[in-house]
Design a protein around this motif. Structure first.
Motif, PDB file in Angstrom:
ATOM      1  N   ARG A   5       0.837  -1.212   0.000  1.00 48.75           N
ATOM      2  CA  ARG A   5       0.000   0.000   0.000  1.00 48.75           C
ATOM      3  C   ARG A   5       0.864   1.251   0.000  1.00 48.75           C
ATOM      4  O   ARG A   5       0.619   2.199  -0.748  1.00 48.75           O
ATOM      5  CB  ARG A   5      -0.903   0.038   1.231  1.00 48.75           C
ATOM      6  CG  ARG A   5      -2.001  -0.959   1.232  1.00 48.75           C
ATOM      7  CD  ARG A   5      -2.838  -0.770   2.476  1.00 48.75           C
ATOM      8  NE  ARG A   5      -3.757  -1.882   2.652  1.00 48.75           N
ATOM      9  CZ  ARG A   5      -4.532  -2.020   3.686  1.00 48.75           C
ATOM     10  NH1 ARG A   5      -4.503  -1.137   4.668  1.00 48.75           N
ATOM     11  NH2 ARG A   5      -5.345  -3.046   3.768  1.00 48.75           N
ATOM     12  N   THR A   8       2.774   1.647  -3.316  1.00 46.75           N
ATOM     13  CA  THR A   8       1.859   2.050  -4.386  1.00 46.75           C
ATOM     14  C   THR A   8       1.516   3.527  -4.290  1.00 46.75           C
ATOM     15  O   THR A   8       1.560   4.255  -5.290  1.00 46.75           O
ATOM     16  CB  THR A   8       0.561   1.211  -4.329  1.00 46.75           C
ATOM     17  OG1 THR A   8       0.906  -0.165  -4.377  1.00 46.75           O
ATOM     18  CG2 THR A   8      -0.354   1.549  -5.470  1.00 46.75           C
ATOM     19  N   CYS A  65      -7.752   0.222  -7.831  1.00 48.28           N
ATOM     20  CA  CYS A  65      -7.045   0.211  -6.545  1.00 48.28           C
ATOM     21  C   CYS A  65      -7.635   1.231  -5.574  1.00 48.28           C
ATOM     22  O   CYS A  65      -7.695   0.985  -4.375  1.00 48.28           O
ATOM     23  CB  CYS A  65      -5.558   0.469  -6.745  1.00 48.28           C
ATOM     24  SG  CYS A  65      -4.687  -0.914  -7.464  1.00 48.28           S
ATOM     25  N   TYR A  70      -6.730   0.059  -1.899  1.00 46.31           N
ATOM     26  CA  TYR A  70      -5.381  -0.516  -1.910  1.00 46.31           C
ATOM     27  C   TYR A  70      -5.273  -1.783  -1.055  1.00 46.31           C
ATOM     28  O   TYR A  70      -4.236  -2.045  -0.448  1.00 46.31           O
ATOM     29  CB  TYR A  70      -4.344   0.519  -1.467  1.00 46.31           C
ATOM     30  CG  TYR A  70      -4.284   1.739  -2.342  1.00 46.31           C
ATOM     31  CD1 TYR A  70      -3.621   1.718  -3.546  1.00 46.31           C
ATOM     32  CD2 TYR A  70      -4.914   2.919  -1.954  1.00 46.31           C
ATOM     33  CE1 TYR A  70      -3.572   2.832  -4.360  1.00 46.31           C
ATOM     34  CE2 TYR A  70      -4.868   4.043  -2.766  1.00 46.31           C
ATOM     35  CZ  TYR A  70      -4.197   3.987  -3.965  1.00 46.31           C
ATOM     36  OH  TYR A  70      -4.152   5.096  -4.762  1.00 46.31           O
ATOM     37  N   ASN A  76      -2.062  -3.800  -6.524  1.00 44.70           N
ATOM     38  CA  ASN A  76      -1.141  -2.729  -6.114  1.00 44.70           C
ATOM     39  C   ASN A  76       0.200  -2.857  -6.837  1.00 44.70           C
ATOM     40  O   ASN A  76       0.744  -1.872  -7.334  1.00 44.70           O
ATOM     41  CB  ASN A  76      -0.924  -2.750  -4.610  1.00 44.70           C
ATOM     42  CG  ASN A  76      -2.143  -2.334  -3.838  1.00 44.70           C
ATOM     43  OD1 ASN A  76      -3.080  -1.769  -4.397  1.00 44.70           O
ATOM     44  ND2 ASN A  76      -2.148  -2.609  -2.560  1.00 44.70           N
TER      45      ASN A  76
END
Length: 102
Positions: A5, A8, A65, A70, A76
């Protein structure tokens, strides 16, 4: 779980930051006439398919996403990979256009 997360979000924000940085200098240079005479030409029309697929993939992965907040690690990492390739492609085009303006 939380690493993907974080990575990303950092990569997507870096992409938008680079996009903003790339858009600002041509407008600050003051000479808009140079920008009007820059044309990107492709020898074959199918060469435009790959950037379009890359951009559409980025937009769709970003929306998916974001909607899933996420929480899907595979999506991701696909978004990170797509964004990194899109950043490399954008930097290459920016360098090409910048050299044309000189």
């Amino acid at each position: 779980m939380k690493v993907n997360r974080l990575v990303t979000r950092i990569v997507v924000r870096a992409f938008f930051l680079l996009l903003l940085i790339a858009l600002v200098p041509p407008f600050l240079m003051g000479d808009q006439a140079k920008l009007q005479h820059i044309y990107l030409s492709f020898h074959y029309k199918w060469q435009m398919i790959f950037p379009v697929i890359l951009i559409l993939g980025f937009i769709s992965l970003l929306i998916i996403c974001t909607v899933k907040k996420y929480k899907e690690p595979d999506l991701n990492w696909l978004l990170v990979l797509n964004t990194m390739i899109l950043m490399a492609y954008s930097v290459a085009i920016y360098i090409r256009v910048y050299h044309m303006m000189q």
